[in-house]
Design an enzyme around this catalytic site. Structure first.
Site, PDB file in Angstrom:
ATOM      1  N   PHE A   1      -0.709   9.676  -7.496  1.00  0.00           N
ATOM      2  CA  PHE A   1      -0.418   8.278  -7.187  1.00  0.00           C
ATOM      3  C   PHE A   1      -0.845   7.362  -8.321  1.00  0.00           C
ATOM      4  O   PHE A   1      -1.773   7.666  -9.052  1.00  0.00           O
ATOM      5  CB  PHE A   1      -1.099   7.852  -5.879  1.00  0.00           C
TER       6      PHE A   1
ATOM      7  N   SER B   1       0.832  -1.203   0.000  1.00  0.00           N
ATOM      8  CA  SER B   1       0.000   0.000   0.000  1.00  0.00           C
ATOM      9  C   SER B   1       0.865   1.250   0.000  1.00  0.00           C
ATOM     10  O   SER B   1       0.587   2.221  -0.717  1.00  0.00           O
ATOM     11  CB  SER B   1      -0.920   0.000   1.223  1.00  0.00           C
TER      12      SER B   1
ATOM     13  N   TRP C   1       2.421   1.592  -3.410  1.00  0.00           N
ATOM     14  CA  TRP C   1       1.425   2.026  -4.389  1.00  0.00           C
ATOM     15  C   TRP C   1       1.375   3.553  -4.463  1.00  0.00           C
ATOM     16  O   TRP C   1       1.144   4.125  -5.524  1.00  0.00           O
ATOM     17  CB  TRP C   1       0.053   1.477  -4.001  1.00  0.00           C
ATOM     18  N   HIS C   2       1.610   4.222  -3.330  1.00  0.00           N
ATOM     19  CA  HIS C   2       1.568   5.678  -3.306  1.00  0.00           C
ATOM     20  C   HIS C   2       2.831   6.297  -3.893  1.00  0.00           C
ATOM     21  O   HIS C   2       2.822   7.468  -4.256  1.00  0.00           O
ATOM     22  CB  HIS C   2       1.376   6.176  -1.872  1.00  0.00           C
ATOM     23  N   GLY C   3       3.904   5.526  -3.995  1.00  0.00           N
ATOM     24  CA  GLY C   3       5.126   6.063  -4.590  1.00  0.00           C
ATOM     25  C   GLY C   3       6.349   5.280  -4.155  1.00  0.00           C
ATOM     26  O   GLY C   3       6.401   4.733  -3.047  1.00  0.00           O
TER      27      GLY C   3
END
Length: 330
Positions: free
Chosen positions: A330, A165, A168-170
């Protein structure tokens, strides 16, 4: 049609084809009550984005970008403002997306369910970015064995979910640290099988939470705010430096004077009042799909429409400096 459906194209909610495509195939007729409901949710989403999120962003950016110049209490204020910024920004966008889709006769998946009123971290993650959490659950957590495995495997699966997770944001160490920290937060609940302890909405049917629930909400919010520091920081070094300065200068008298002056001369009184009113409306509407879905619905028409016009006027009067939606990156 599915991949180009514009209300959710850029940042979600992460829709399932099995949920959306049957709605495409069904014949739709204009429904006045659904259209009114859609506009109502759009209105609340706009208020959250341009009044709450964008105003909080202005001052959160000042504090985070110049964190070495401020004391502990001001840094704490910056972290709290960012917490409201990211919630108002993303849940506001989700409200706008859901409301827009409803105008066209579509019902998208709910993406937020008042997460800052959660009583533990497990409940928070059931209420924050619901579509992403359910996606990870169905396509990663369950294939890994889910909760039907031994304790050690359950621990590993949980850390995998939160680290993915974060990733996934960076591809940044700050997001991985944020995911790792949330995994640590939820681990005691997983190991004690209390991660499903709070499923129903807090203080259902009551005007105010009990003292016990209030303490739990405050503690969970505090943990979340602390984790958001890693999410907002420019680097892992910046995050640790921010946290170090926050705790080191938290109890100095001069720190409170500085924060008071920052609130009085930079922020002003309008934003704290708006945040307080925002929280009160969210609390009163917490049992519904979004805050103002039913708020005032039984009031006289004049009073109800006065409330809607007050929101419109607030949007025009208190719109903050334009800030890009956080989740668009994102």
């Amino acid at each position: 049609m599915f991949v180009s459906f514009f209300p959710l194209l850029v940042a979600g909610p992460i829709e399932r084809a099995t949920h959306l495509l049957p709605q495409v195939e069904n014949k739709r007729k204009f429904d006045y009550s659904k259209a009114v409901d859609g506009w109502r949710q759009i209105l609340w989403g706009l208020f959250k984005k341009v009044v709450i999120a964008d105003n909080c962003a202005e001052f959160a950016n000042i504090i985070f970008n110049n964190s070495g110049d401020y004391s502990g209490t001001t840094l704490l204020l910056g972290a709290i403002l960012f917490a409201f910024q990211i919630y108002g920004d993303f849940s506001g966008y989700s409200d706008i997306a859901l409301g827009t889709a409803r105008l066209l006769g579509f019902e998208l998946l709910r993406n937020f369910a008042f997460p800052y009123f959660s009583r533990d971290i497990a409940e928070f993650w059931r209420r924050w970015h619901i579509s992403l959490s359910s996606w990870f659950k169905d396509y990663l957590y369950i294939p890994l064995g889910g909760s039907k495995v031994g304790t050690w495997k359950k621990v590993v699966n949980t850390f995998i979910i939160f680290l993915v997770s974060g990733f996934w944001h960076g591809a940044n160490s700050t997001f991985l640290a944020w995911g790792f920290l949330n995994a640590l937060y939820i681990m005691p609940l997983i190991l004690s099988n209390k991660n499903r302890h709070h499923v129903k909405i807090v203080a259902k049917g009551s005007s105010w939470p009990s003292l016990k629930d209030f303490r739990k909400i405050l503690f969970t919010f505090s943990l979340t705010v602390f984790a958001w520091i890693f999410f907002r920081a420019e680097s892992i070094t910046h995050a640790f430096r921010y946290i170090k300065s926050l705790f080191r200068g938290l109890f100095a008298i001069s720190a409170y004077e500085e924060t008071f002056n920052f609130l009085l001369y930079k922020v002003g009184l309008a934003l704290p009042v708006l945040i307080l009113l925002f929280l009160l409306v969210e609390w009163q509407g917490r049992e519904h799909n979004y805050a103002i879905e039913k708020v005032g619905i039984k009031y006289p028409k004049m009073l109800r429409w006065s409330f809607y016009y007050a929101l419109v006027i607030a949007i025009f009067l208190f719109t903050g400096k334009e800030a890009q939606f956080i989740y668009f990156q994102f």
